[in-house]
Each structure stands twice: as structure tokens, then as C-alpha cells.
Design a protein around this motif. Structure first.
Motif, PDB file in Angstrom:
ATOM      1  N   LEU A  37       1.046  -1.107   0.150  1.00 58.94           N
ATOM      2  CA  LEU A  37      -0.097   0.029   0.120  1.00 58.94           C
ATOM      3  C   LEU A  37       1.048   1.377   0.046  1.00 58.94           C
ATOM      4  O   LEU A  37       0.558   2.161  -0.598  1.00 58.94           O
ATOM      5  N   THR A  38       2.049   1.430   0.967  1.00 56.75           N
ATOM      6  CA  THR A  38       2.898   2.381   0.765  1.00 56.75           C
ATOM      7  C   THR A  38       3.520   2.691  -0.603  1.00 56.75           C
ATOM      8  O   THR A  38       3.625   3.698  -0.899  1.00 56.75           O
ATOM      9  N   GLU A  39       3.924   1.532  -0.924  1.00 54.77           N
ATOM     10  CA  GLU A  39       4.716   1.720  -2.406  1.00 54.77           C
ATOM     11  C   GLU A  39       3.713   2.191  -3.523  1.00 54.77           C
ATOM     12  O   GLU A  39       4.189   2.908  -4.409  1.00 54.77           O
ATOM     13  N   LEU A  40       2.509   1.658  -3.306  1.00 58.49           N
ATOM     14  CA  LEU A  40       1.521   2.343  -4.129  1.00 58.49           C
ATOM     15  C   LEU A  40       1.290   3.733  -4.272  1.00 58.49           C
ATOM     16  O   LEU A  40       1.012   4.408  -5.384  1.00 58.49           O
ATOM     17  N   SER A  41       1.342   4.552  -2.908  1.00 60.55           N
ATOM     18  CA  SER A  41       1.061   5.673  -2.750  1.00 60.55           C
ATOM     19  C   SER A  41       2.312   6.528  -3.401  1.00 60.55           C
ATOM     20  O   SER A  41       2.227   7.623  -3.506  1.00 60.55           O
ATOM     21  N   ARG A  42       3.738   5.909  -3.077  1.00 59.46           N
ATOM     22  CA  ARG A  42       4.822   6.735  -3.096  1.00 59.46           C
ATOM     23  C   ARG A  42       5.492   6.767  -4.731  1.00 59.46           C
ATOM     24  O   ARG A  42       6.320   7.462  -4.811  1.00 59.46           O
ATOM     25  N   SER A  43       5.044   5.781  -5.446  1.00 59.44           N
ATOM     26  CA  SER A  43       5.725   5.642  -6.725  1.00 59.44           C
ATOM     27  C   SER A  43       4.561   5.282  -7.772  1.00 59.44           C
ATOM     28  O   SER A  43       3.553   4.984  -7.536  1.00 59.44           O
ATOM     29  N   ASN A  44       4.996   5.337  -8.989  1.00 63.39           N
ATOM     30  CA  ASN A  44       4.172   4.846 -10.159  1.00 63.39           C
ATOM     31  C   ASN A  44       4.603   3.818 -10.924  1.00 63.39           C
ATOM     32  O   ASN A  44       4.139   3.316 -12.048  1.00 63.39           O
ATOM     33  N   ALA A  45       5.826   3.078 -10.299  1.00 68.48           N
ATOM     34  CA  ALA A  45       6.302   1.784 -11.058  1.00 68.48           C
ATOM     35  C   ALA A  45       5.544   0.732 -11.044  1.00 68.48           C
ATOM     36  O   ALA A  45       5.817  -0.196 -12.089  1.00 68.48           O
ATOM     37  N   TRP A  46       4.416   0.636 -10.463  1.00 66.79           N
ATOM     38  CA  TRP A  46       3.482  -0.577 -10.379  1.00 66.79           C
ATOM     39  C   TRP A  46       2.638  -0.415 -11.577  1.00 66.79           C
ATOM     40  O   TRP A  46       2.093  -1.515 -11.985  1.00 66.79           O
ATOM     41  N   ARG A  47       2.762   0.764 -12.452  1.00 65.72           N
ATOM     42  CA  ARG A  47       1.885   0.821 -13.600  1.00 65.72           C
ATOM     43  C   ARG A  47       2.526  -0.020 -14.575  1.00 65.72           C
ATOM     44  O   ARG A  47       1.523  -0.730 -15.300  1.00 65.72           O
ATOM     45  N   LYS A  48       3.610  -0.366 -14.638  1.00 64.12           N
ATOM     46  CA  LYS A  48       4.248  -1.130 -15.975  1.00 64.12           C
ATOM     47  C   LYS A  48       3.966  -2.651 -15.584  1.00 64.12           C
ATOM     48  O   LYS A  48       3.568  -3.387 -16.531  1.00 64.12           O
ATOM     49  N   ALA A  49       3.894  -2.967 -13.922  1.00 63.02           N
ATOM     50  CA  ALA A  49       3.587  -4.186 -13.788  1.00 63.02           C
ATOM     51  C   ALA A  49       2.253  -4.520 -14.145  1.00 63.02           C
ATOM     52  O   ALA A  49       1.606  -5.598 -14.646  1.00 63.02           O
ATOM     53  N   LEU A  50       1.417  -3.611 -13.829  1.00 63.00           N
ATOM     54  CA  LEU A  50      -0.071  -3.706 -14.119  1.00 63.00           C
ATOM     55  C   LEU A  50      -0.665  -4.087 -15.564  1.00 63.00           C
ATOM     56  O   LEU A  50      -1.349  -4.762 -16.012  1.00 63.00           O
ATOM     57  N   GLU A  51       0.245  -3.200 -16.096  1.00 59.17           N
ATOM     58  CA  GLU A  51      -0.059  -3.184 -17.487  1.00 59.17           C
ATOM     59  C   GLU A  51       0.629  -4.739 -18.148  1.00 59.17           C
ATOM     60  O   GLU A  51       0.015  -5.052 -19.093  1.00 59.17           O
ATOM     61  N   GLN A  52       1.642  -5.176 -17.814  1.00 58.86           N
ATOM     62  CA  GLN A  52       2.191  -6.445 -18.025  1.00 58.86           C
ATOM     63  C   GLN A  52       1.363  -7.816 -17.517  1.00 58.86           C
ATOM     64  O   GLN A  52       0.916  -8.660 -18.445  1.00 58.86           O
ATOM     65  N   ARG A  53       0.771  -7.592 -16.577  1.00 55.63           N
ATOM     66  CA  ARG A  53      -0.014  -8.461 -15.872  1.00 55.63           C
ATOM     67  C   ARG A  53      -1.478  -8.550 -15.744  1.00 55.63           C
ATOM     68  O   ARG A  53      -2.278  -9.673 -15.748  1.00 55.63           O
ATOM     69  N   GLY A  54      -1.768  -7.327 -15.815  1.00 55.24           N
ATOM     70  CA  GLY A  54      -3.429  -7.013 -15.942  1.00 55.24           C
ATOM     71  C   GLY A  54      -3.982  -7.109 -14.450  1.00 55.24           C
ATOM     72  O   GLY A  54      -5.241  -6.700 -14.410  1.00 55.24           O
ATOM     73  N   LEU A  55      -3.172  -7.606 -13.477  1.00 55.86           N
ATOM     74  CA  LEU A  55      -3.757  -7.810 -12.188  1.00 55.86           C
ATOM     75  C   LEU A  55      -2.862  -7.475 -11.075  1.00 55.86           C
ATOM     76  O   LEU A  55      -1.838  -8.289 -11.084  1.00 55.86           O
ATOM     77  N   LEU A  56      -2.873  -6.788 -10.186  1.00 56.89           N
ATOM     78  CA  LEU A  56      -1.972  -6.630  -9.082  1.00 56.89           C
ATOM     79  C   LEU A  56      -2.762  -6.672  -7.657  1.00 56.89           C
ATOM     80  O   LEU A  56      -3.970  -6.062  -7.907  1.00 56.89           O
ATOM     81  N   GLU A  57      -2.278  -7.448  -6.775  1.00 58.27           N
ATOM     82  CA  GLU A  57      -2.764  -7.425  -5.526  1.00 58.27           C
ATOM     83  C   GLU A  57      -2.235  -6.331  -4.620  1.00 58.27           C
ATOM     84  O   GLU A  57      -0.805  -6.256  -4.552  1.00 58.27           O
ATOM     85  N   ILE A  58      -3.035  -5.678  -4.144  1.00 55.79           N
ATOM     86  CA  ILE A  58      -2.381  -4.429  -3.042  1.00 55.79           C
ATOM     87  C   ILE A  58      -2.493  -5.227  -1.848  1.00 55.79           C
ATOM     88  O   ILE A  58      -3.639  -5.798  -1.141  1.00 55.79           O
ATOM     89  N   VAL A  59      -1.345  -5.018  -1.014  1.00 52.97           N
ATOM     90  CA  VAL A  59      -1.344  -5.678   0.168  1.00 52.97           C
ATOM     91  C   VAL A  59      -0.856  -4.587   1.267  1.00 52.97           C
ATOM     92  O   VAL A  59       0.039  -3.565   1.156  1.00 52.97           O
ATOM     93  N   ASP A  60      -1.533  -4.756   2.413  1.00 53.75           N
ATOM     94  CA  ASP A  60      -1.254  -3.851   3.617  1.00 53.75           C
ATOM     95  C   ASP A  60      -0.481  -4.937   4.761  1.00 53.75           C
ATOM     96  O   ASP A  60      -1.526  -5.582   5.202  1.00 53.75           O
ATOM     97  N   ARG A  61       0.522  -4.615   4.979  1.00 51.89           N
ATOM     98  CA  ARG A  61       1.482  -5.696   5.663  1.00 51.89           C
ATOM     99  C   ARG A  61       1.304  -7.092   4.967  1.00 51.89           C
ATOM    100  O   ARG A  61       1.621  -7.403   3.830  1.00 51.89           O
ATOM    101  N   ALA A  62       0.622  -7.871   5.617  1.00 52.11           N
ATOM    102  CA  ALA A  62       0.422  -9.435   4.869  1.00 52.11           C
ATOM    103  C   ALA A  62      -0.983  -9.428   4.227  1.00 52.11           C
ATOM    104  O   ALA A  62      -1.278 -10.608   3.763  1.00 52.11           O
ATOM    105  N   ASP A  63      -1.799  -8.583   4.551  1.00 54.32           N
ATOM    106  CA  ASP A  63      -3.225  -8.961   4.248  1.00 54.32           C
ATOM    107  C   ASP A  63      -3.493  -8.138   2.978  1.00 54.32           C
ATOM    108  O   ASP A  63      -3.134  -7.025   2.560  1.00 54.32           O
ATOM    109  N   ALA A  64      -4.525  -8.794   2.149  1.00 56.59           N
ATOM    110  CA  ALA A  64      -4.750  -8.249   0.867  1.00 56.59           C
ATOM    111  C   ALA A  64      -5.767  -6.964   1.297  1.00 56.59           C
ATOM    112  O   ALA A  64      -6.741  -7.251   1.995  1.00 56.59           O
TER     113      ALA A  64
END
Length: 120
Positions: free
Chosen positions: A22-49
Motif C-alpha cells: 500500500l505504501t509503495e502504491l502511494s509513493r511511486s508509479n512503478a506499479w503501472r508497468k507491472a499492471l500493464e504486463q500482468r493485468g492484475l495486481l494485489e495490493i497488500v497492507d502488511r500481509a493482508d490483501a
């Protein structure tokens, strides 16, 4: 989705890069490329989805699968209805249908009157 597809989906979601904190999601936009490649990303807060990010293409694919499954359920439901009717299939048309409908209404009317009259 069959067991093989479920296993592949679970394997895919558990591979490195398919989860984002969750913190990485708010701090960067590097996840956008992974989302484009995979189509689905799980957002986790500590160990919980905490949620999932789904690309437009993946969402459209999921909607197509849902629509196909709903159509199949509808087709099977209609098939079961006809099967349950069994030998009760008496298709009528034209004057036969009109006469049969009038007789059915007359029988129902008589039953309702008999009920209202106390069974006389």
C-alpha cells in the motif's frame, strides 16, 4: 474456471511483482508497468490483501467470461425447464390455442366460485 485455470491464476498472482504494498502504491508509479504486463495486481497492507488493481483489458476479459457463463446458465436453466415438462408438451396454435385458453379460464373460474361459495 476449471481447477487448472485456478491453479495458474494463483501461481500467477503469487509470483514476484504481482503484489504491491500500500505504501509503495502511494509513493511511486512503478506499479503501472507491472499492471500493464500482468493485468492484475494485489495490493497488500502488511500481509493482508487490501484490494486489487485490474487493467481495463483484464477487466473486459473478466466481463466477457462472466457474460459467457451467465449465458450458459440461462441456456441450461431453459433446457431444464423443458426437460422437467417432459411429456407435457402440447403445443397449440390458432383456434386450438384460443379454445384451450378459454376452457382453462372457465375451469379456473368455476374452481374460484366453488371455493368462494364454501365448496358447494
Amino acid at each position: 474456471m476449471d481447477i487448472k485455470e485456478r491453479a495458474e491464476a494463483l501461481r500467477e498472482i503469487s509470483t514476484p511483482g504481482s503484489r504491491i504494498g500500500l505504501t509503495e502504491l502511494s509513493r511511486s508509479n512503478a506499479w503501472r508497468k507491472a499492471l500493464e504486463q500482468r493485468g492484475l495486481l494485489e495490493i497488500v497492507d502488511r500481509a493482508d490483501a487490501a484490494g486489487y488493481l485490474v487493467s481495463v483489458d483484464s477487466l473486459n476479459e473478466m466481463l466477457d467470461v462472466i457474460n459467457a457463463l451467465e449465458s450458459e446458465v440461462e441456456r441450461l436453466t431453459i433446457q431444464q425447464m423443458f426437460t422437467a415438462r417432459g411429456d407435457k408438451e402440447q403445443w397449440e396454435t390458432g383456434s386450438e390455442l384460443s379454445q384451450s385458453a378459454q376452457e382453462s379460464l372457465k375451469r379456473r373460474k368455476e374452481k374460484i366460485h366453488a371455493f368462494l361459495d364454501g365448496g358447494r
